[in-house]
Design a protein around this motif. Structure first.
Motif, PDB file in Angstrom:
ATOM      1  N   SER A  28     -30.910 -15.228  24.421  1.00 50.97           N
ATOM      2  CA  SER A  28     -31.395 -14.384  24.835  1.00 50.97           C
ATOM      3  C   SER A  28     -32.164 -14.738  25.126  1.00 50.97           C
ATOM      4  O   SER A  28     -32.994 -13.631  26.560  1.00 50.97           O
ATOM      5  CB  SER A  28     -31.496 -13.009  23.586  1.00 50.97           C
ATOM      6  N   ARG A  32     -33.332 -13.610  29.275  1.00 50.00           N
ATOM      7  CA  ARG A  32     -34.668 -13.279  30.034  1.00 50.00           C
ATOM      8  C   ARG A  32     -35.270 -14.110  31.624  1.00 50.00           C
ATOM      9  O   ARG A  32     -35.515 -13.749  32.480  1.00 50.00           O
ATOM     10  CB  ARG A  32     -35.669 -13.339  28.955  1.00 50.00           C
ATOM     11  N   LEU A  54     -26.383  -6.799  30.573  1.00 42.48           N
ATOM     12  CA  LEU A  54     -28.004  -6.217  30.123  1.00 42.48           C
ATOM     13  C   LEU A  54     -27.974  -5.221  30.681  1.00 42.48           C
ATOM     14  O   LEU A  54     -27.254  -4.527  31.258  1.00 42.48           O
ATOM     15  CB  LEU A  54     -28.345  -6.970  30.361  1.00 42.48           C
ATOM     16  N   CYS A  55     -28.771  -4.132  30.517  1.00 40.37           N
ATOM     17  CA  CYS A  55     -29.032  -2.784  30.714  1.00 40.37           C
ATOM     18  C   CYS A  55     -29.708  -2.740  31.139  1.00 40.37           C
ATOM     19  O   CYS A  55     -31.150  -3.715  31.751  1.00 40.37           O
ATOM     20  CB  CYS A  55     -29.672  -1.864  29.794  1.00 40.37           C
ATOM     21  N   GLN A  57     -32.733  -1.409  31.917  1.00 41.11           N
ATOM     22  CA  GLN A  57     -33.475  -1.018  32.352  1.00 41.11           C
ATOM     23  C   GLN A  57     -34.307  -2.783  31.258  1.00 41.11           C
ATOM     24  O   GLN A  57     -35.302  -3.000  31.644  1.00 41.11           O
ATOM     25  CB  GLN A  57     -34.068  -0.389  31.160  1.00 41.11           C
ATOM     26  N   SER A  58     -33.672  -3.500  30.829  1.00 41.23           N
ATOM     27  CA  SER A  58     -34.200  -4.920  29.874  1.00 41.23           C
ATOM     28  C   SER A  58     -34.337  -5.635  31.161  1.00 41.23           C
ATOM     29  O   SER A  58     -35.571  -6.392  31.320  1.00 41.23           O
ATOM     30  CB  SER A  58     -33.160  -5.235  29.447  1.00 41.23           C
ATOM     31  N   TYR A  62     -38.287  -7.361  31.603  1.00 39.92           N
ATOM     32  CA  TYR A  62     -38.190  -8.928  31.878  1.00 39.92           C
ATOM     33  C   TYR A  62     -39.490  -9.172  32.899  1.00 39.92           C
ATOM     34  O   TYR A  62     -39.887  -9.980  32.806  1.00 39.92           O
ATOM     35  CB  TYR A  62     -37.112  -9.768  31.606  1.00 39.92           C
TER      36      TYR A  62
END
Length: 144
Positions: A28, A32, A54-55, A57-58, A62
């Protein structure tokens, strides 16, 4: 939708980020760094999100973390503290020594010559005043 930008690269280039992501073992956290590198290379946030599953917004989060504090802030994960253990470290050490040096029969717990979770459950309840499940005892033994 507004395009994501790296406003402060903190001295990192896509090439140095790629080298750094190879060193990271946690998947994970590696994702990022990959997300930030791809945005730095010019990919749209939604495309990066799609590539890394990923979405959107993630990915934006990041990038904002990286812009704010560089790689250190991006890789800083705040894990919850977790549940308080039933036995203190001293009690765990004492239990370990008891299991390794004595049989249940020697301590008067059973006629058995080896420990099992049922006997340990009774021993822990009587000796420490703590009720633990047999599965919890099994996990404790595995950790020890």
């Amino acid at each position: 939708m507004k395009r994501l930008k790296i406003t402060n690269d903190h001295g990192w280039t896509p090439r140095t980020l790629r080298k750094e992501e190879r060193k990271i073992k946690n998947i994970s956290l590696r994702q990022r760094v990959i997300a930030v590198r791809l945005v730095m290379e010019g990919y749209l946030g939604k495309d990066v999100a799609s590539m890394l599953n990923l979405c959107r917004q993630s990915v934006a989060f990041y990038v904002s973390l990286f812009n704010e504090g560089g790689l250190d802030l991006l890789l800083d994960r705040k894990y919850p503290p977790g549940r308080e253990p039933f036995l203190t470290p001293e009690q765990q050490q004492e239990l370990k020594q008891t299991i390794l040096t004595h049989t249940p029969a020697e301590l008067g717990w059973d006629i058995a010559s080896s420990w099992n979770t049922r006997i340990l459950q009774s021993y822990i309840r009587e000796h420490y005043g703590v009720d633990m499940s047999r599965e919890g005892i099994r996990k404790l033994l595995h950790r020890m």
